[in-house]
Design a protein around this motif. Structure first.
Motif, PDB file in Angstrom:
ATOM      1  N   LYS A   1      -4.098  10.181  19.563  1.00  0.00           N
ATOM      2  CA  LYS A   1      -4.786  10.997  20.564  1.00  0.00           C
ATOM      3  C   LYS A   1      -6.161  11.454  20.093  1.00  0.00           C
ATOM      4  CE  LYS A   1      -0.513  12.687  22.699  1.00  0.00           C
ATOM      5  NZ  LYS A   1       0.362  13.872  22.946  1.00  0.00           N
ATOM      6  N   TYR A   2      -6.368  11.509  18.776  1.00  0.00           N
ATOM      7  CA  TYR A   2      -7.670  11.937  18.260  1.00  0.00           C
ATOM      8  C   TYR A   2      -8.709  10.810  18.328  1.00  0.00           C
ATOM      9  CZ  TYR A   2      -5.604  16.262  16.604  1.00  0.00           C
ATOM     10  OH  TYR A   2      -4.987  17.484  16.541  1.00  0.00           O
ATOM     11  N   ASN A   3      -8.226   9.573  18.516  1.00  0.00           N
ATOM     12  CA  ASN A   3      -9.118   8.428  18.676  1.00  0.00           C
ATOM     13  C   ASN A   3     -10.153   8.348  17.549  1.00  0.00           C
ATOM     14  OD1 ASN A   3      -9.996   6.091  19.989  1.00  0.00           O
ATOM     15  ND2 ASN A   3     -11.542   7.219  21.177  1.00  0.00           N
ATOM     16  N   LYS A   4      -9.663   8.485  16.313  1.00  0.00           N
ATOM     17  CA  LYS A   4     -10.546   8.422  15.145  1.00  0.00           C
ATOM     18  C   LYS A   4     -10.151   7.243  14.267  1.00  0.00           C
ATOM     19  CE  LYS A   4     -11.640  13.340  14.977  1.00  0.00           C
ATOM     20  NZ  LYS A   4     -11.697  14.563  14.167  1.00  0.00           N
ATOM     21  N   PRO A   5     -11.099   6.711  13.490  1.00  0.00           N
ATOM     22  CA  PRO A   5     -10.751   5.623  12.564  1.00  0.00           C
ATOM     23  C   PRO A   5      -9.604   6.045  11.650  1.00  0.00           C
ATOM     24  CG  PRO A   5     -13.117   5.926  12.654  1.00  0.00           C
ATOM     25  CD  PRO A   5     -12.520   7.066  13.424  1.00  0.00           C
ATOM     26  N   CYS A   6      -8.637   5.164  11.494  1.00  0.00           N
ATOM     27  CA  CYS A   6      -7.423   5.526  10.742  1.00  0.00           C
ATOM     28  C   CYS A   6      -7.001   4.378   9.838  1.00  0.00           C
ATOM     29  CB  CYS A   6      -6.303   5.863  11.728  1.00  0.00           C
ATOM     30  SG  CYS A   6      -4.745   6.331  10.944  1.00  0.00           S
ATOM     31  N   LEU A   7      -6.469   4.734   8.679  1.00  0.00           N
ATOM     32  CA  LEU A   7      -5.874   3.764   7.765  1.00  0.00           C
ATOM     33  C   LEU A   7      -4.397   4.081   7.631  1.00  0.00           C
ATOM     34  CD1 LEU A   7      -8.524   3.581   4.875  1.00  0.00           C
ATOM     35  CD2 LEU A   7      -8.098   1.875   6.651  1.00  0.00           C
ATOM     36  N   LEU A   8      -3.561   3.043   7.717  1.00  0.00           N
ATOM     37  CA  LEU A   8      -2.128   3.202   7.506  1.00  0.00           C
ATOM     38  C   LEU A   8      -1.842   2.886   6.046  1.00  0.00           C
ATOM     39  CD1 LEU A   8       0.654   3.738   8.804  1.00  0.00           C
ATOM     40  CD2 LEU A   8       0.819   1.273   9.223  1.00  0.00           C
ATOM     41  N   VAL A   9      -1.367   3.895   5.299  1.00  0.00           N
ATOM     42  CA  VAL A   9      -1.160   3.759   3.852  1.00  0.00           C
ATOM     43  C   VAL A   9       0.324   3.884   3.553  1.00  0.00           C
ATOM     44  CG1 VAL A   9      -1.762   4.656   1.576  1.00  0.00           C
ATOM     45  CG2 VAL A   9      -3.436   4.776   3.439  1.00  0.00           C
ATOM     46  N   VAL A  10       0.890   2.844   2.953  1.00  0.00           N
ATOM     47  CA  VAL A  10       2.311   2.853   2.587  1.00  0.00           C
ATOM     48  C   VAL A  10       2.398   3.166   1.094  1.00  0.00           C
ATOM     49  CG1 VAL A  10       4.473   1.577   2.629  1.00  0.00           C
ATOM     50  CG2 VAL A  10       2.707   1.094   4.340  1.00  0.00           C
ATOM     51  N   ASN A  11       2.908   4.340   0.769  1.00  0.00           N
ATOM     52  CA  ASN A  11       2.933   4.839  -0.618  1.00  0.00           C
ATOM     53  C   ASN A  11       4.302   4.606  -1.261  1.00  0.00           C
ATOM     54  OD1 ASN A  11       1.928   6.115  -2.920  1.00  0.00           O
ATOM     55  ND2 ASN A  11       2.595   8.130  -2.238  1.00  0.00           N
ATOM     56  N   LYS A  12       4.366   4.834  -2.553  1.00  0.00           N
ATOM     57  CA  LYS A  12       5.599   4.718  -3.366  1.00  0.00           C
ATOM     58  C   LYS A  12       6.109   3.278  -3.411  1.00  0.00           C
ATOM     59  CE  LYS A  12       7.038   9.469  -2.258  1.00  0.00           C
ATOM     60  NZ  LYS A  12       8.149  10.354  -1.841  1.00  0.00           N
ATOM     61  N   CYS A  13       5.177   2.330  -3.524  1.00  0.00           N
ATOM     62  CA  CYS A  13       5.549   0.904  -3.511  1.00  0.00           C
ATOM     63  C   CYS A  13       5.443   0.263  -4.892  1.00  0.00           C
ATOM     64  CB  CYS A  13       4.655   0.151  -2.515  1.00  0.00           C
ATOM     65  SG  CYS A  13       4.929   0.624  -0.793  1.00  0.00           S
ATOM     66  N   GLU A  14       5.631   1.052  -5.951  1.00  0.00           N
ATOM     67  CA  GLU A  14       5.507   0.512  -7.307  1.00  0.00           C
ATOM     68  C   GLU A  14       6.576  -0.543  -7.619  1.00  0.00           C
ATOM     69  OE1 GLU A  14       7.453   4.615  -7.408  1.00  0.00           O
ATOM     70  OE2 GLU A  14       5.643   3.738  -6.566  1.00  0.00           O
ATOM     71  N   ALA A  15       7.737  -0.443  -6.956  1.00  0.00           N
ATOM     72  CA  ALA A  15       8.818  -1.397  -7.235  1.00  0.00           C
ATOM     73  C   ALA A  15       9.047  -2.345  -6.067  1.00  0.00           C
ATOM     74  CB  ALA A  15      10.104  -0.640  -7.560  1.00  0.00           C
ATOM     75  N   ILE A  16       8.074  -2.403  -5.145  1.00  0.00           N
ATOM     76  CA  ILE A  16       8.229  -3.240  -3.951  1.00  0.00           C
ATOM     77  C   ILE A  16       7.150  -4.312  -3.945  1.00  0.00           C
ATOM     78  CG2 ILE A  16       8.232  -3.249  -1.421  1.00  0.00           C
ATOM     79  CD1 ILE A  16       9.098  -0.311  -1.535  1.00  0.00           C
ATOM     80  N   SER A  17       7.554  -5.574  -3.899  1.00  0.00           N
ATOM     81  CA  SER A  17       6.572  -6.663  -3.901  1.00  0.00           C
ATOM     82  C   SER A  17       6.054  -6.954  -2.498  1.00  0.00           C
ATOM     83  CB  SER A  17       7.193  -7.934  -4.494  1.00  0.00           C
ATOM     84  OG  SER A  17       8.350  -8.301  -3.757  1.00  0.00           O
ATOM     85  N   LYS A  18       6.909  -6.721  -1.489  1.00  0.00           N
ATOM     86  CA  LYS A  18       6.502  -6.994  -0.113  1.00  0.00           C
ATOM     87  C   LYS A  18       7.118  -5.938   0.798  1.00  0.00           C
ATOM     88  CE  LYS A  18       6.476 -10.694   3.345  1.00  0.00           C
ATOM     89  NZ  LYS A  18       6.938 -12.066   3.675  1.00  0.00           N
ATOM     90  N   ILE A  19       6.303  -5.343   1.638  1.00  0.00           N
ATOM     91  CA  ILE A  19       6.821  -4.268   2.493  1.00  0.00           C
ATOM     92  C   ILE A  19       7.552  -4.851   3.694  1.00  0.00           C
ATOM     93  CG2 ILE A  19       5.006  -2.655   1.822  1.00  0.00           C
ATOM     94  CD1 ILE A  19       3.684  -3.160   4.538  1.00  0.00           C
ATOM     95  N   ASN A  20       8.442  -4.053   4.265  1.00  0.00           N
ATOM     96  CA  ASN A  20       9.242  -4.449   5.414  1.00  0.00           C
ATOM     97  C   ASN A  20       8.346  -4.679   6.634  1.00  0.00           C
ATOM     98  OD1 ASN A  20      11.031  -4.101   7.820  1.00  0.00           O
ATOM     99  ND2 ASN A  20      12.568  -3.809   6.205  1.00  0.00           N
ATOM    100  N   GLN A  21       8.726  -5.626   7.465  1.00  0.00           N
ATOM    101  CA  GLN A  21       7.939  -5.945   8.668  1.00  0.00           C
ATOM    102  C   GLN A  21       7.850  -4.759   9.628  1.00  0.00           C
ATOM    103  OE1 GLN A  21       6.210  -8.960   7.691  1.00  0.00           O
ATOM    104  NE2 GLN A  21       6.256  -8.984   9.931  1.00  0.00           N
ATOM    105  N   ASP A  22       8.808  -3.816   9.518  1.00  0.00           N
ATOM    106  CA  ASP A  22       8.796  -2.653  10.415  1.00  0.00           C
ATOM    107  C   ASP A  22       7.493  -1.867  10.305  1.00  0.00           C
ATOM    108  OD1 ASP A  22      11.316  -3.329  11.232  1.00  0.00           O
ATOM    109  OD2 ASP A  22      12.342  -1.881   9.936  1.00  0.00           O
ATOM    110  N   TYR A  23       6.907  -1.876   9.114  1.00  0.00           N
ATOM    111  CA  TYR A  23       5.684  -1.102   8.930  1.00  0.00           C
ATOM    112  C   TYR A  23       4.531  -1.665   9.776  1.00  0.00           C
ATOM    113  CZ  TYR A  23       7.889   1.304   5.025  1.00  0.00           C
ATOM    114  OH  TYR A  23       8.735   2.073   4.262  1.00  0.00           O
ATOM    115  N   TYR A  24       4.578  -2.967  10.039  1.00  0.00           N
ATOM    116  CA  TYR A  24       3.511  -3.576  10.836  1.00  0.00           C
ATOM    117  C   TYR A  24       3.579  -3.133  12.297  1.00  0.00           C
ATOM    118  CZ  TYR A  24       2.264  -6.529   6.893  1.00  0.00           C
ATOM    119  OH  TYR A  24       1.831  -6.978   5.664  1.00  0.00           O
TER     120      TYR A  24
END
Length: 467
Positions: free
Chosen positions: A122-145
Motif C-alpha cells: 500500500k505504500y507503493n515504495k521500492p522494496c527488497l524481499l530478504v530471506v534471512n537465516k539461510c546459512e544452512a540452506i543451499s536453495k530456498i523454497n519456491q513458496d518464497y517466490y
C-alpha cells in the motif's frame, strides 16, 4: 555524484533478524540481539555508506498481529506496548525511501508475512524481499517466490549473523538507489557527517535512572512527539535509543536508556544486556541527566548511578520528575538535599524539578545541559590558576602536621579537560589532608564556575633544584 541520504527501513515480523542485519550494516553494533521476539521496541537509526551512497538505516520493532488490540478500550490501546511497537514500524515505513522486507528462511513463511506484505504494498515504495537465516540452506523454497511481487528483484538470500549474501543485498540496494535517483529523486538535507562539521560535535546526553522514572516520557516531551515507547510498566525500554535534536544552534543526541536496578535484583539475561547498554552509554556520554521519581524517596541506587557517572568523568544534571504529584514540596527538597550532602562529589549539584508529562521546566533542563557541557570542556590558563591558588592558600592556610615538616603547595596547572583535571605540585604531597584537597576543589569550582561536573586533582612531588 554528491552523496544523498536516503532512508532504508528494515521491516518484518518479530525475531526474523532485523537487528542482526542492522548491526551487520552499521559500523558500531548498536542493537541488542537476543533469541526472543520483541526485544526491539523503538526505531533505531544508523548512518551507513554503501558504494559511495550515504544512507540512513532504520531498525524497527517486529510487526505484530492486531487481533489482541481490537479488544482493548481506547485508553488501554494508547499504552499498549504492542500497539506502540506497531506504530514505530509504521512510522519507519512512512519515512523510508526503500523498504527491506525481511522474512525467516529457517522456519518458513508465516501467514502474517502475507498480511504484512499487503500492508507494505500500500505504500507503493521500492522494496527488497530478504530471506534471512539461510546459512544452512543451499536453495530456498519456491513458496518464497510467491511474495516476489513486492520487489522488482528476486528474493535475496542472506544470513545476517554469518555475513552470507550481504554483498548481494548491497548490490540490490545500489540498483534501487540508482533507479530512484534517475526517476528524479532529490534530497535537500545535507548528509549527517556534514551537519557535524558545520555545528561541531553532537552533545551526547544519556538520560538515566531507575525503571519507570519517566525517561522515555521526558525524551518525547523534548521532541513533542511519541518518538520512544512509553508504558506504565517498568522496564518497557530494553535498549538505548538515540535521537538527534536541534537546540539553540547545537545538535543534541538524546539517549534514552533502560532503567537501572540494583545488581542483585537482575537475573534475566536480557535485562543484563539492557543494563550493559545503559552503562555503555553513560561511559561515552558528555552529559548524564539523572532522572529521579519525585513520588519515591531518593534511594541508594540513585546515588550509585550518580557516583558511577562521576567516577567516569561525566558531567551530571540532576532532574526530579513527576513534581506535579508532590504535595509537601519543601519537605521533599530538604530530604533530597540532606541525602545529597556529603555523598555526591560535585560542587553545586542543584536539582531541577519538572513534570515530563506536562512539559514543565523542560527548557530549564536543556539550558543546564549546555552549561554543564561548556564547564566540562573548560580550559583555564596557568596564570589564572596560580593567582587563584595564592589567594586560596592565603585565605585558608594548609594546616601543619606534627613530625611531617612544613607542607607547601607551590604550583598548579591544568593537564586535561573532560573533565577538567589539575596537577598540583607540593614538596610533600602525601601529607596534604583530604579535607584540604576538598577545600581547594570547592574553592576552585566556585572561582571559575565549574558546576555540575567532576573536577580531578592530582598531587605530585615538586622538583627539588638542590638534589
Amino acid at each position: 555524484m554528491s552523496k544523498k541520504q536516503m532512508i532504508v527501513a528494515l521491516i518484518g515480523r518479530a525475531n526474523v533478524g532485523k537487528s542482526s542485519l542492522f548491526n551487520r550494516f552499521s559500523d558500531k553494533k548498536k542493537a541488542i540481539v537476543y533469541d526472543i521476539p520483541g526485544v526491539t521496541r523503538d526505531r533505531k537509526y544508523a548512518t551507513i555508506s554503501i558504494d559511495g551512497y550515504l544512507l540512513k538505516l532504520i531498525d524497527t520493532p517486529g510487526l505484530e498481529e492486531q487481533k489482541e488490540m481490537s479488544t482493548l478500550d481506547h485508553s488501554s490501546r494508547q499504552f499498549s506496548i504492542a500497539n506502540q511497537m506497531m506504530q514505530q514500524a509504521v512510522k519507519a515505513m512512512e519515512e523510508a525511501d526503500i523498504i527491506c522486507f525481511i522474512i525467516d528462511g529457517k522456519n518458513g513463511l508465516h501467514a502474517d508475512d502475507f498480511l504484512f506484505a499487503e500492508r507494505i504494498r500500500k505504500y507503493n515504495k521500492p522494496c527488497l524481499l530478504v530471506v534471512n537465516k539461510c546459512e544452512a540452506i543451499s536453495k530456498i523454497n519456491q513458496d518464497y517466490y510467491s511474495m516476489s511481487g513486492l520487489s522488482s528483484l528476486e528474493p535475496i538470500v542472506i544470513s545476517a549473523i554469518h555475513g552470507i549474501g550481504i554483498d548481494d543485498l548491497k548490490s540490490a540496494l545500489v540498483i534501487l538507489i540508482q533507479n530512484i535517483i534517475e526517476s528524479g529523486w532529490r534530497q535537500e538535507d545535507q548528509a549527517f557527517c556534514d551537519d557535524i562539521e558545520k555545528n561541531g560535535e553532537n552533545i551526547k546526553i544519556a538520560i538515566v535512572g531507575r525503571p519507570n522514572s519517566g525517561k522515555s516520557t521526558f525524551v518525547n516531551s523534548i521532541l513533542s512527539e511519541a518518538r520512544v515507547l512509553v508504558s506504565p510498566q517498568a522496564g518497557s525500554t530494553r535498549e538505548a535509543i538515540d535521537v538527534l535534536f536541534e537546540y539553540k544552534g547545537r545538535t543534541l543526541e538524546l539517549i534514552d536508556t533502560p532503567g537501572l536496578r540494583k545488581k542483585h535484583l537482575i537475573h534475566d539475561q536480557l535485562e543484563k544486556l539492557s543494563v550493559g547498554d545503559a552503562i555503555h552509554n553513560i561511559n561515552f556520554a558528555h552529559v548524564v541527566v539523572l532522572l529521579l521519581d519525585a513520588q519515591g524517596a531518593t534511594e541508594q541506587q540513585d546515588l550509585t548511578i550518580a557516583e558511577y557517572a562521576i567516577r567516569n568523568g561525566r558531567s551530571v544534571v540532576l532532574v526530579i520528575n513527576k513534581w506535579d504529584l508532590v504535595r509537601d514540596r519543601s519537605v521533599y527538597q530538604k530530604a533530597l538535599q540532606k541525602r545529597l550532602d556529603g555523598t555526591i562529589d560535585i560542587k553545586n549539584l542543584e536539582a531541577i524539578f519538572i513534570s515530563a508529562l506536562h512539559k514543565s521546566n523542560i527548557e530549564q533542563v536543556l539550558q543546564k545541559v549546555l552549561v554543564a557541557y561548556e564547564c566540562w570542556n573548560t580550559k583555564i590558563s596557568t596564570s589564572k590558576l596560580n593567582e587563584w591558588l595564592i589567594s586560596a592558600i592565603k585565605k585558608h592556610a594548609l594546616p601543619t602536621q606534627k613530625g611531617s615538616g612544613r607542607v607547601r603547595i607551590k604550583y598548579i596547572t591544568q593537564t586535561k579537560i573532560r573533565p577538567p583535571t589539575f596537577k598540583l605540585f607540593a614538596n610533600n604531597p602525601e601529607n596534604v589532608p583530604d579535607s584540604y584537597q576538598r577545600y581547594l576543589k570547592n574553592s576552585l569550582c566556585q572561582a571559575f564556575g565549574l558546576n555540575n561536573i567532576p573536577v580531578r586533582f592530582i598531587l605530585v612531588k615538586s622538583h627539588n633544584p638542590y638534589v
